[in-house]
Design an enzyme around this catalytic site. Structure first.
Site, PDB file in Angstrom:
ATOM      1  N   ARG A  34       1.133  -8.239  23.903  1.00 36.17           N
ATOM      2  CA  ARG A  34       1.855  -7.523  25.001  1.00 36.17           C
ATOM      3  C   ARG A  34       1.511  -6.153  25.216  1.00 36.17           C
ATOM      4  NH1 ARG A  34       4.858  -4.075  22.446  1.00 36.17           N
ATOM      5  NH2 ARG A  34       5.907  -4.779  20.477  1.00 36.17           N
TER       6      ARG A  34
ATOM      7  N   LEU B  34       0.826  -1.304   0.179  1.00 36.50           N
ATOM      8  CA  LEU B  34      -0.058  -0.053  -0.093  1.00 36.50           C
ATOM      9  C   LEU B  34       0.783   1.240  -0.211  1.00 36.50           C
ATOM     10  CD1 LEU B  34      -2.642  -1.443   2.689  1.00 36.50           C
ATOM     11  CD2 LEU B  34      -2.896  -1.466   0.257  1.00 36.50           C
TER      12      LEU B  34
ATOM     13  N   HIS C  15      -1.049   3.806   9.823  1.00 33.55           N
ATOM     14  CA  HIS C  15      -0.890   2.675  10.518  1.00 33.55           C
ATOM     15  C   HIS C  15      -1.712   3.078  11.775  1.00 33.55           C
ATOM     16  CE1 HIS C  15       2.020  -0.231  12.735  1.00 33.55           C
ATOM     17  NE2 HIS C  15       1.014  -0.006  13.365  1.00 33.55           N
TER      18      HIS C  15
END
Length: 445
Positions: free
Chosen positions: A290, A202, A207
């Site tokens: 996490r 992309l 993000h």
């Protein structure tokens, strides 16, 4: 509740866990290498144990030493923080085998999501949208046909990868095989595994990651998104919550998809499902099983202490919350303050001669640094995180500008000047950026 928690980490995240445990009335054990004997997390914990020499492989990654430290001190749970052993399935298994509690998800889920190919298959099966690409590991023989079917440009990624290693962009068929070889070699060197897969590249995505929180009783919540698009060499530099690119409807839609998937998976604890977002569409890239470095901005907009919730969930306590109880208030931004040259990004270990952190309403600094502290050269260069919160993004930006001007670190170089430069950039001010924007900005110099 646990009597005593051993923190298998160092630096600011170790301090973060110490603080949460202290508020919960839980004793803490700090572990440290000889290089960290004077570290703040060692000074602030109730007990400390030296587990080896400076090299991480001989100390913070030394599983027998960590288990022995638990036995010596009587700790009955281990918090892995982030990095080091936090996503090591074998470590989680060993902790459990010694009748200790691993404060994190199951080894099975760590293993599934730690394998990028298996994680993508699992996400697809659970109804999470994925980037178009190969269904699994790619052989040299099959790569040309797979890349042609996906459509160039494509991205080669290491199945066991992270941090941009073993990752190559391929613009056309003429460079596929050479880039495939380079990716395999990098992956083998970094992770001991040369397995790679291919997916659609992309061009200018953002993000976006969704924070989840799940207990052992079937409750799976999403805590909204974080925008982590400001990156350099695939490493996050600054994060925001909520994203300037999403509205409430988009947030709720993707959040519901992710929380429903985690419920089906039976996931336990905190986790982050990461996406590329382009033209209104989300594409799964990975899941981190996490606590994330950038978790404080989610805490600022939700009012939830994620470390406290991690500990409670690991103890078997129900969350006692529903999705309707989660409210998103205002806007938060985090800057990762590294001991690095702000132009070349060369690490700058050394002694901090002067340290003054900003304060005031809506300002938080997570750090283990102090005046007189000698930053060792053996570990990550992150020395602190500046987090600000405002009623809206404009207020948060104004607060960030003021806080950066107040932040004083002498004796070593830091990335604070970089953030001060970003404050004057119209694209950043408007929230109009993507994952390649920062590198393009830095290339102007």
């Amino acid at each position: 509740m646990f009597d005593k928690v051993l923190i298998a980490n160092r630096g600011e995240i170790a301090m973060r866990v110490v603080r949460a445990c202290r508020e919960m009335g839980i004793s803490t054990v700090a572990v440290h290498s000889t290089a960290d004997a004077n570290a703040m997390h060692v000074r602030m914990a109730d007990e400390s144990v030296c587990i080896g020499p400076p090299a991480a492989k001989d100390s913070y990654l030394n599983i027998p030493a960590l288990i022995a430290a638990c036995e010596i001190t009587g700790a009955n749970a281990i918090h892995p923080g982030y990095g080091f052993l936090s996503e090591n399935a074998r470590f989680a298994e060993i902790v459990t085998a010694h009748n200790l509690t691993f404060i994190g998800p199951t080894a099975e889920h760590i293993r599934i999501m730690g394998d990028k190919v298996e994680a993508k298959k699992t996400a697809k099966r659970l109804g999470i949208p994925v980037v178009p690409g190969s269904d699994g590991a790619v052989s040299d023989a099959d790569a040309p046909a797979i890349a042609e079917a996906i459509g160039y440009p494509v991205l080669i990624k290491a199945a066991s990868g992270g941090g941009g290693r073993g990752m190559k962009v391929v613009q056309g068929a003429d460079e596929l095989m050479s880039q495939l070889s380079l990716a395999r070699n990098e992956a083998k060197s970094a992770f001991g595994d040369d397995t790679v897969y291919i997916e659609k590249y992309l061009s200018t995505p953002r993000h976006i990651e969704i924070q989840v929180l799940c207990d052992m009783h079937g409750t799976a919540l999403h805590l909204g998104e974080r925008d982590c698009s400001l990156q350099r060499r695939h490493q996050k530099v600054l994060e925001e919550a909520t994203s300037p690119a999403l509205n409430a409807e988009q947030r709720e839609k993707i959040g519901a998809i992710v929380s429903d998937a985690m419920r089906k998976l039976g996931y336990i604890g905190v986790g982050t499902v990461e996406f590329l977002y382009e033209n209104g569409e989300f594409y799964f890239i990975e899941m981190n099983t996490r606590l994330q470095v950038e978790h404080p901005i989610t805490e600022m907009i939700t009012g939830l202490d994620l470390v406290r919730e991690q500990i409670r969930v690991a103890n078997g306590t129900p969350l006692g919350l529903t999705q309707a109880d989660i409210e998103f208030r205002g806007h938060a931004i985090e800057c990762r303050v590294n001991a690095e040259n702000p132009v070349t990004f060369k690490p700058s270990p050394g002694r901090i001669t002067n340290w003054h952190t900003p304060g005031g309403l809506g300002v938080r600094v997570d750090s283990a640094a102090y005046a007189g502290y000698a930053i060792p050269p053996y570990y990550d260069s992150l020395i602190g995180k500046l987090i600000v919160h405002g009623r809206n993004r404009t207020e948060a930006l104004m607060r960030l500008r003021r806080s950066l001007d107040e932040f004083i670190v002498d004796g070593v170089e830091t990335t604070i000047p970089l953030f001060q430069r970003l404050m004057n950039e119209p694209d950043f001010q408007n929230g109009d950026y993507h994952i390649h924007w920062l590198e393009e900005f830095l290339a102007r110099d």
